[in-house]
Scaffold this motif. Sequence first.
Motif, mmCIF file in Angstrom:
data_model
loop_
_atom_site.group_PDB
_atom_site.id
_atom_site.type_symbol
_atom_site.label_atom_id
_atom_site.label_comp_id
_atom_site.label_asym_id
_atom_site.label_seq_id
_atom_site.Cartn_x
_atom_site.Cartn_y
_atom_site.Cartn_z
ATOM 1 N N SER A 202 91.149 84.332 3.647
ATOM 2 C CA SER A 202 89.681 83.923 3.766
ATOM 3 C C SER A 202 89.621 83.209 5.382
ATOM 4 O O SER A 202 90.443 82.692 5.759
ATOM 5 C CB SER A 202 89.317 82.867 2.819
ATOM 6 O OG SER A 202 89.459 81.593 3.079
ATOM 7 N N VAL A 203 88.446 83.469 5.696
ATOM 8 C CA VAL A 203 88.118 82.967 7.092
ATOM 9 C C VAL A 203 87.986 81.162 6.981
ATOM 10 O O VAL A 203 88.423 80.592 7.853
ATOM 11 C CB VAL A 203 86.584 83.381 7.622
ATOM 12 C CG1 VAL A 203 86.374 82.724 8.811
ATOM 13 C CG2 VAL A 203 86.693 84.897 7.848
ATOM 14 N N ARG A 204 87.595 80.769 5.811
ATOM 15 C CA ARG A 204 87.728 79.281 5.647
ATOM 16 C C ARG A 204 89.126 78.617 5.692
ATOM 17 O O ARG A 204 89.336 77.660 6.357
ATOM 18 C CB ARG A 204 86.999 78.970 4.362
ATOM 19 C CG ARG A 204 85.912 79.123 4.314
ATOM 20 C CD ARG A 204 84.801 78.223 4.744
ATOM 21 N NE ARG A 204 84.988 76.683 4.066
ATOM 22 C CZ ARG A 204 85.264 75.539 4.864
ATOM 23 N NH1 ARG A 204 85.115 75.451 6.119
ATOM 24 N NH2 ARG A 204 85.274 74.458 4.252
ATOM 25 N N VAL A 248 89.543 89.805 10.163
ATOM 26 C CA VAL A 248 90.406 89.250 11.082
ATOM 27 C C VAL A 248 89.662 89.297 12.343
ATOM 28 O O VAL A 248 90.108 88.067 13.274
ATOM 29 C CB VAL A 248 91.337 90.555 11.434
ATOM 30 C CG1 VAL A 248 90.888 91.542 12.061
ATOM 31 C CG2 VAL A 248 92.612 89.903 12.239
ATOM 32 N N SER A 249 88.681 89.630 12.676
ATOM 33 C CA SER A 249 87.869 89.384 14.065
ATOM 34 C C SER A 249 87.201 87.952 13.765
ATOM 35 O O SER A 249 87.150 87.092 14.537
ATOM 36 C CB SER A 249 86.806 90.330 14.181
ATOM 37 O OG SER A 249 86.160 90.177 15.362
ATOM 38 N N ARG A 250 86.802 87.640 12.739
ATOM 39 C CA ARG A 250 85.840 86.506 12.148
ATOM 40 C C ARG A 250 87.202 85.367 12.342
ATOM 41 O O ARG A 250 86.741 84.356 12.686
ATOM 42 C CB ARG A 250 85.259 86.414 10.858
ATOM 43 C CG ARG A 250 84.148 87.487 11.264
ATOM 44 C CD ARG A 250 83.375 87.827 9.704
ATOM 45 N NE ARG A 250 83.241 86.553 9.017
ATOM 46 C CZ ARG A 250 83.116 86.541 7.646
ATOM 47 N NH1 ARG A 250 83.432 87.674 6.915
ATOM 48 N NH2 ARG A 250 82.802 85.529 6.967
ATOM 49 N N MET A 251 88.204 85.760 11.622
ATOM 50 C CA MET A 251 89.095 84.666 11.664
ATOM 51 C C MET A 251 89.669 84.100 13.222
ATOM 52 O O MET A 251 89.985 82.895 13.394
ATOM 53 C CB MET A 251 90.496 85.231 11.014
ATOM 54 C CG MET A 251 90.489 85.280 9.541
ATOM 55 S SD MET A 251 91.719 86.277 8.837
ATOM 56 C CE MET A 251 91.070 86.169 6.914
ATOM 57 N N ILE A 252 89.822 85.137 14.122
ATOM 58 C CA ILE A 252 90.077 84.938 15.381
ATOM 59 C C ILE A 252 89.047 83.817 16.033
ATOM 60 O O ILE A 252 89.453 82.506 16.597
ATOM 61 C CB ILE A 252 90.152 86.080 16.407
ATOM 62 C CG1 ILE A 252 91.497 86.993 16.122
ATOM 63 C CG2 ILE A 252 90.204 85.376 17.889
ATOM 64 C CD1 ILE A 252 91.158 88.173 16.815
#
Length: 438
Positions: A202-204, A248-252
């Motif tokens: 998760s992004v969190r 994955v884009s939001r994770m960066i």
Amino acid sequence: MTGEVPESANRGVHDRELQTLLQALDTQLVAEDARLPERYPGDSPSRQPVHTVYVPADQLRPGLCADWGRRALRCVDDHAPDAETLATALGLNHAAVTDALPLVRDKLRTEPVEDLRIDFEDGYGTRSDREEDGHVLASARALLADMRAGQAPPFVGLRPKGMEAAGRHRGVRTLTMFLEEVLAGADRLPDGLRITLPKITSVRQVEAMAWLTERLEKRLGLPEGVLGFELQIETTQSILDTDGTTAVSRMIHAGGGGAANGGRVTALHFGTYDYSAACGVTAAYQSMAHPAADHAKAVMQVAAAGTGVWLSDGSTNILPVGSTEAVHAAWRTHSDLVRRSLERAFYQGWDLHPHQLPTRYLATYVFFRDAFPRAAERLRTYLAGDGSGVIDEPATAQALAAGLLRGLRCGALTEDEVTSATGATLTDLTTLASRRVG
């Protein structure tokens, strides 16, 4: 004619209307103009290692990297005593192997490992707290010994357990103890320190890692932002979120963006086998070259483009051990996969055994040396501006410069070769390679 408005007066009205239009347009886009270079600053000008070597924490000892180099050279001497034998085993051009092999042998003697990752996750397994604590302290002290002896690789770090509930507390304890022990023995962290965050779902979790590293910096008295981390992309949830967006884009950006622009995310590392298994690929067909793996890596590539975040491919678990026939077969597989990754602009990968080092460097060196003459010629033409041969776009010139610098930094090319063939200094090439195009 009486009453006519002079053409110059009409032009003045039109100019004022156009100016008003342009000002309104700037007002609409001013925030976006600022946002673009913040989120997409361009490629990092720093050196990227060509591989990451993963070593279980209980196997780490002082001098391990140098020992890997000696074992790699011994493997070549035992199973491919001359360039012709090696070229035949790998299916490579004899002249190309003859040209690159002396450079590879020198690399294995002087810097056999570019990036070392001390593994407390899958390669290490689950141990009692007492046992893992002991290995944390021992691995930190091994690193300190290599730092004092000048034997530490240019990049080094650890992979603790991640942010999933089962291993979260243990992972934080391991990371904290390791950092404390290194700082107690050296008063500083290695310049190329890397932390790998595995099993991201998760992004969190990435936001939590950014929060954790910030708190650890304050606790340990470290400069702000010094604790960057790489994201291990090995779950399907790290590619596609439940709402259909690209996770994955939001994770960066959840990690503050690329480390080269003040964020904490240094790289995206693909986990071949965990990801393939998560997609339901049976063990016999799990591979860096499987279509499911290629899809994930294509998504990673687009997500990382322009952010300054590096990409790393995964590993092959087919090791060059046993008979000469078995070693040659495993070398051929590894060499082909390294070349495949390089052609797809994944300039880094994982190595799991010292006998993989010869083919890591040979495939990499042959790749860059094959491309060198034409790339240097095109860049010289571009810089001279004479328009002969090929007219390249600025983005292509930037890629040419970046490729030459990669070859130089890993040892595939020499400084004299590059500067002589391009007519440019290394400073010129670095400026061109890191310039933001567009």
